[in-house]
Scaffold this motif. Structure first.
Motif, PDB file in Angstrom:
ATOM      1  N   ARG A  66     -25.383  37.609  55.208  1.00  0.00           N
ATOM      2  CA  ARG A  66     -25.265  38.568  56.317  1.00  0.00           C
ATOM      3  C   ARG A  66     -23.912  39.271  56.310  1.00  0.00           C
ATOM      4  NH1 ARG A  66     -27.952  34.553  59.161  1.00  0.00           N
ATOM      5  NH2 ARG A  66     -26.018  33.734  60.030  1.00  0.00           N
ATOM      6  N   THR A  67     -22.869  38.564  55.915  1.00  0.00           N
ATOM      7  CA  THR A  67     -21.520  39.128  55.922  1.00  0.00           C
ATOM      8  C   THR A  67     -21.344  40.186  54.841  1.00  0.00           C
ATOM      9  OG1 THR A  67     -20.618  37.053  56.780  1.00  0.00           O
ATOM     10  CG2 THR A  67     -19.065  38.545  55.700  1.00  0.00           C
ATOM     11  N   ILE A  68     -21.925  39.941  53.664  1.00  0.00           N
ATOM     12  CA  ILE A  68     -21.730  40.836  52.512  1.00  0.00           C
ATOM     13  C   ILE A  68     -22.915  41.794  52.435  1.00  0.00           C
ATOM     14  CG2 ILE A  68     -21.318  40.973  50.036  1.00  0.00           C
ATOM     15  CD1 ILE A  68     -20.412  38.005  50.207  1.00  0.00           C
ATOM     16  N   ALA A  69     -22.787  42.923  53.052  1.00  0.00           N
ATOM     17  CA  ALA A  69     -23.869  43.912  53.102  1.00  0.00           C
ATOM     18  C   ALA A  69     -24.232  44.377  51.696  1.00  0.00           C
ATOM     19  CB  ALA A  69     -23.457  45.104  53.948  1.00  0.00           C
ATOM     20  N   GLY A  70     -25.524  44.430  51.421  1.00  0.00           N
ATOM     21  CA  GLY A  70     -26.010  44.992  50.170  1.00  0.00           C
ATOM     22  C   GLY A  70     -26.180  44.016  49.024  1.00  0.00           C
ATOM     23  N   VAL A  71     -25.722  42.784  49.177  1.00  0.00           N
ATOM     24  CA  VAL A  71     -25.866  41.826  48.075  1.00  0.00           C
ATOM     25  C   VAL A  71     -27.283  41.245  48.106  1.00  0.00           C
ATOM     26  CG1 VAL A  71     -24.982  39.794  49.330  1.00  0.00           C
ATOM     27  CG2 VAL A  71     -24.771  39.907  46.840  1.00  0.00           C
ATOM     28  N   SER A  72     -27.916  41.217  46.945  1.00  0.00           N
ATOM     29  CA  SER A  72     -29.259  40.626  46.862  1.00  0.00           C
ATOM     30  C   SER A  72     -29.136  39.105  46.810  1.00  0.00           C
ATOM     31  CB  SER A  72     -29.983  41.124  45.613  1.00  0.00           C
ATOM     32  OG  SER A  72     -29.364  40.604  44.446  1.00  0.00           O
ATOM     33  N   GLN A  73     -30.225  38.432  47.116  1.00  0.00           N
ATOM     34  CA  GLN A  73     -30.239  36.969  47.070  1.00  0.00           C
ATOM     35  C   GLN A  73     -29.901  36.483  45.665  1.00  0.00           C
ATOM     36  OE1 GLN A  73     -33.862  35.240  48.536  1.00  0.00           O
ATOM     37  NE2 GLN A  73     -33.281  33.175  47.940  1.00  0.00           N
ATOM     38  N   LYS A  74     -30.489  37.120  44.656  1.00  0.00           N
ATOM     39  CA  LYS A  74     -30.239  36.734  43.267  1.00  0.00           C
ATOM     40  C   LYS A  74     -28.762  36.919  42.901  1.00  0.00           C
ATOM     41  CE  LYS A  74     -31.451  37.928  38.522  1.00  0.00           C
ATOM     42  NZ  LYS A  74     -32.191  38.798  37.645  1.00  0.00           N
ATOM     43  N   MET A  75     -28.171  38.041  43.300  1.00  0.00           N
ATOM     44  CA  MET A  75     -26.777  38.317  42.955  1.00  0.00           C
ATOM     45  C   MET A  75     -25.836  37.372  43.691  1.00  0.00           C
ATOM     46  SD  MET A  75     -24.667  39.817  41.061  1.00  0.00           S
ATOM     47  CE  MET A  75     -25.786  40.906  40.233  1.00  0.00           C
ATOM     48  N   LEU A  76     -26.122  37.083  44.959  1.00  0.00           N
ATOM     49  CA  LEU A  76     -25.270  36.165  45.704  1.00  0.00           C
ATOM     50  C   LEU A  76     -25.331  34.769  45.095  1.00  0.00           C
ATOM     51  CD1 LEU A  76     -23.320  35.602  47.975  1.00  0.00           C
ATOM     52  CD2 LEU A  76     -25.279  35.282  49.510  1.00  0.00           C
ATOM     53  N   THR A  77     -26.502  34.331  44.742  1.00  0.00           N
ATOM     54  CA  THR A  77     -26.647  33.012  44.108  1.00  0.00           C
ATOM     55  C   THR A  77     -25.880  32.966  42.792  1.00  0.00           C
ATOM     56  OG1 THR A  77     -28.802  32.658  45.136  1.00  0.00           O
ATOM     57  CG2 THR A  77     -28.316  31.375  43.156  1.00  0.00           C
ATOM     58  N   GLN A  78     -26.049  33.974  41.979  1.00  0.00           N
ATOM     59  CA  GLN A  78     -25.355  34.043  40.685  1.00  0.00           C
ATOM     60  C   GLN A  78     -23.837  34.079  40.886  1.00  0.00           C
ATOM     61  OE1 GLN A  78     -26.878  37.197  38.188  1.00  0.00           O
ATOM     62  NE2 GLN A  78     -24.983  37.317  37.029  1.00  0.00           N
ATOM     63  N   THR A  79     -23.383  34.856  41.857  1.00  0.00           N
ATOM     64  CA  THR A  79     -21.952  34.975  42.148  1.00  0.00           C
ATOM     65  C   THR A  79     -21.375  33.643  42.595  1.00  0.00           C
ATOM     66  OG1 THR A  79     -22.188  37.311  42.729  1.00  0.00           O
ATOM     67  CG2 THR A  79     -20.267  36.156  43.616  1.00  0.00           C
ATOM     68  N   LEU A  80     -22.067  32.964  43.499  1.00  0.00           N
ATOM     69  CA  LEU A  80     -21.578  31.672  43.990  1.00  0.00           C
ATOM     70  C   LEU A  80     -21.548  30.636  42.872  1.00  0.00           C
ATOM     71  CD1 LEU A  80     -23.373  31.691  47.429  1.00  0.00           C
ATOM     72  CD2 LEU A  80     -20.894  31.753  47.045  1.00  0.00           C
ATOM     73  N   ARG A  81     -22.530  30.646  42.002  1.00  0.00           N
ATOM     74  CA  ARG A  81     -22.533  29.704  40.863  1.00  0.00           C
ATOM     75  C   ARG A  81     -21.366  29.970  39.927  1.00  0.00           C
ATOM     76  NH1 ARG A  81     -29.014  29.690  39.691  1.00  0.00           N
ATOM     77  NH2 ARG A  81     -29.528  28.215  41.346  1.00  0.00           N
ATOM     78  N   THR A  82     -21.101  31.236  39.660  1.00  0.00           N
ATOM     79  CA  THR A  82     -19.967  31.596  38.796  1.00  0.00           C
ATOM     80  C   THR A  82     -18.655  31.128  39.417  1.00  0.00           C
ATOM     81  OG1 THR A  82     -21.121  33.519  37.891  1.00  0.00           O
ATOM     82  CG2 THR A  82     -18.717  33.537  37.756  1.00  0.00           C
ATOM     83  N   MET A  83     -18.487  31.372  40.712  1.00  0.00           N
ATOM     84  CA  MET A  83     -17.251  30.976  41.383  1.00  0.00           C
ATOM     85  C   MET A  83     -17.117  29.455  41.448  1.00  0.00           C
ATOM     86  SD  MET A  83     -16.775  33.847  44.395  1.00  0.00           S
ATOM     87  CE  MET A  83     -17.945  33.031  45.442  1.00  0.00           C
ATOM     88  N   GLU A  84     -18.236  28.764  41.621  1.00  0.00           N
ATOM     89  CA  GLU A  84     -18.197  27.303  41.629  1.00  0.00           C
ATOM     90  C   GLU A  84     -17.821  26.784  40.233  1.00  0.00           C
ATOM     91  OE1 GLU A  84     -20.950  23.499  43.010  1.00  0.00           O
ATOM     92  OE2 GLU A  84     -21.894  25.470  42.781  1.00  0.00           O
ATOM     93  N   ARG A  85     -18.407  27.362  39.216  1.00  0.00           N
ATOM     94  CA  ARG A  85     -18.114  26.961  37.831  1.00  0.00           C
ATOM     95  C   ARG A  85     -16.636  27.178  37.497  1.00  0.00           C
ATOM     96  NH1 ARG A  85     -18.704  29.587  32.418  1.00  0.00           N
ATOM     97  NH2 ARG A  85     -18.981  27.867  30.965  1.00  0.00           N
ATOM     98  N   ASP A  86     -16.053  28.267  38.015  1.00  0.00           N
ATOM     99  CA  ASP A  86     -14.645  28.572  37.763  1.00  0.00           C
ATOM    100  C   ASP A  86     -13.698  27.788  38.671  1.00  0.00           C
ATOM    101  OD1 ASP A  86     -15.279  30.305  35.711  1.00  0.00           O
ATOM    102  OD2 ASP A  86     -15.055  32.118  36.908  1.00  0.00           O
ATOM    103  N   GLY A  87     -14.244  26.989  39.569  1.00  0.00           N
ATOM    104  CA  GLY A  87     -13.406  26.156  40.427  1.00  0.00           C
ATOM    105  C   GLY A  87     -12.828  26.871  41.625  1.00  0.00           C
ATOM    106  N   LEU A  88     -13.393  28.032  41.976  1.00  0.00           N
ATOM    107  CA  LEU A  88     -12.869  28.814  43.096  1.00  0.00           C
ATOM    108  C   LEU A  88     -13.505  28.434  44.430  1.00  0.00           C
ATOM    109  CD1 LEU A  88     -12.807  32.286  41.323  1.00  0.00           C
ATOM    110  CD2 LEU A  88     -10.898  30.688  41.654  1.00  0.00           C
ATOM    111  N   VAL A  89     -14.756  27.970  44.381  1.00  0.00           N
ATOM    112  CA  VAL A  89     -15.450  27.530  45.597  1.00  0.00           C
ATOM    113  C   VAL A  89     -16.116  26.185  45.326  1.00  0.00           C
ATOM    114  CG1 VAL A  89     -15.914  29.882  46.428  1.00  0.00           C
ATOM    115  CG2 VAL A  89     -17.636  28.681  45.105  1.00  0.00           C
ATOM    116  N   SER A  90     -16.355  25.469  46.414  1.00  0.00           N
ATOM    117  CA  SER A  90     -17.128  24.232  46.314  1.00  0.00           C
ATOM    118  C   SER A  90     -18.370  24.390  47.178  1.00  0.00           C
ATOM    119  CB  SER A  90     -16.304  23.025  46.752  1.00  0.00           C
ATOM    120  OG  SER A  90     -15.950  23.145  48.116  1.00  0.00           O
ATOM    121  N   ARG A  91     -19.381  23.659  46.808  1.00  0.00           N
ATOM    122  CA  ARG A  91     -20.687  23.727  47.468  1.00  0.00           C
ATOM    123  C   ARG A  91     -20.992  22.350  48.028  1.00  0.00           C
ATOM    124  NH1 ARG A  91     -26.022  22.815  45.290  1.00  0.00           N
ATOM    125  NH2 ARG A  91     -27.520  24.262  46.209  1.00  0.00           N
TER     126      ARG A  91
END
Length: 136
Positions: free
Chosen positions: A57-82
């Motif tokens: 909801r916060t990031i206008a225009g991001v698709s579900q697929k792109m948000l999922t892919q983005t979060l996985r990339t950031m988690e893999r790089d150690g920038l976010v935790s899930r």
């Protein structure tokens, strides 16, 4: 192997990680950080942990697929935790890691600069387009 001073370790890292060299791993990280969805997701998480749906909801225009892919990339790089909380429905929260938090002053400055200077950039674009249109 001889022990290195902190200055020697920094110099070694500077030589090993040179983004101008095509094979440098830091170039891949720069590619990730320059992605608009990564930047927006990281700055959204700067205020604290968010659920997946709150991020969407916060990031206008991001698709579900792109948000999922983005979060996985950031988690893999150690920038976010899930964090998954088993409930019905399952609750998934994302938060910045210490590494992600360390990056925030830079990203927030870039975001703030873009917001402050957008009118200047738009004026420059219009001037450029006018000149380009008039050239033969």
């Amino acid at each position: 192997m001889a022990t290195q001073t902190a200055a020697e370790r920094r110099e070694d890292a500077r030589q090993r990680y040179n983004a101008y060299v095509a094979t440098c791993p830091s170039r891949k990280l720069l590619d990730t950080l320059s992605d608009k969805w990564v930047s927006l997701a990281l700055t959204a998480l700067a205020g604290g942990p968010l659920r997946y749906s709150e991020l969407a909801r916060t990031i206008a225009g991001v698709s579900q697929k792109m948000l999922t892919q983005t979060l996985r990339t950031m988690e893999r790089d150690g920038l976010v935790s899930r964090a998954v909380t088993p409930s019905v429905p399952v609750r998934v929260d994302y938060r910045l890691t210490p590494l992600g938090e360390d990056l925030m002053p830079l990203l927030e400055a870039i975001k703030r600069w873009a917001e402050i200077h957008m009118e200047d950039v738009e004026a420059a674009r219009e001037a450029y387009d006018r000149c380009s249109d008039s050239e033969p």
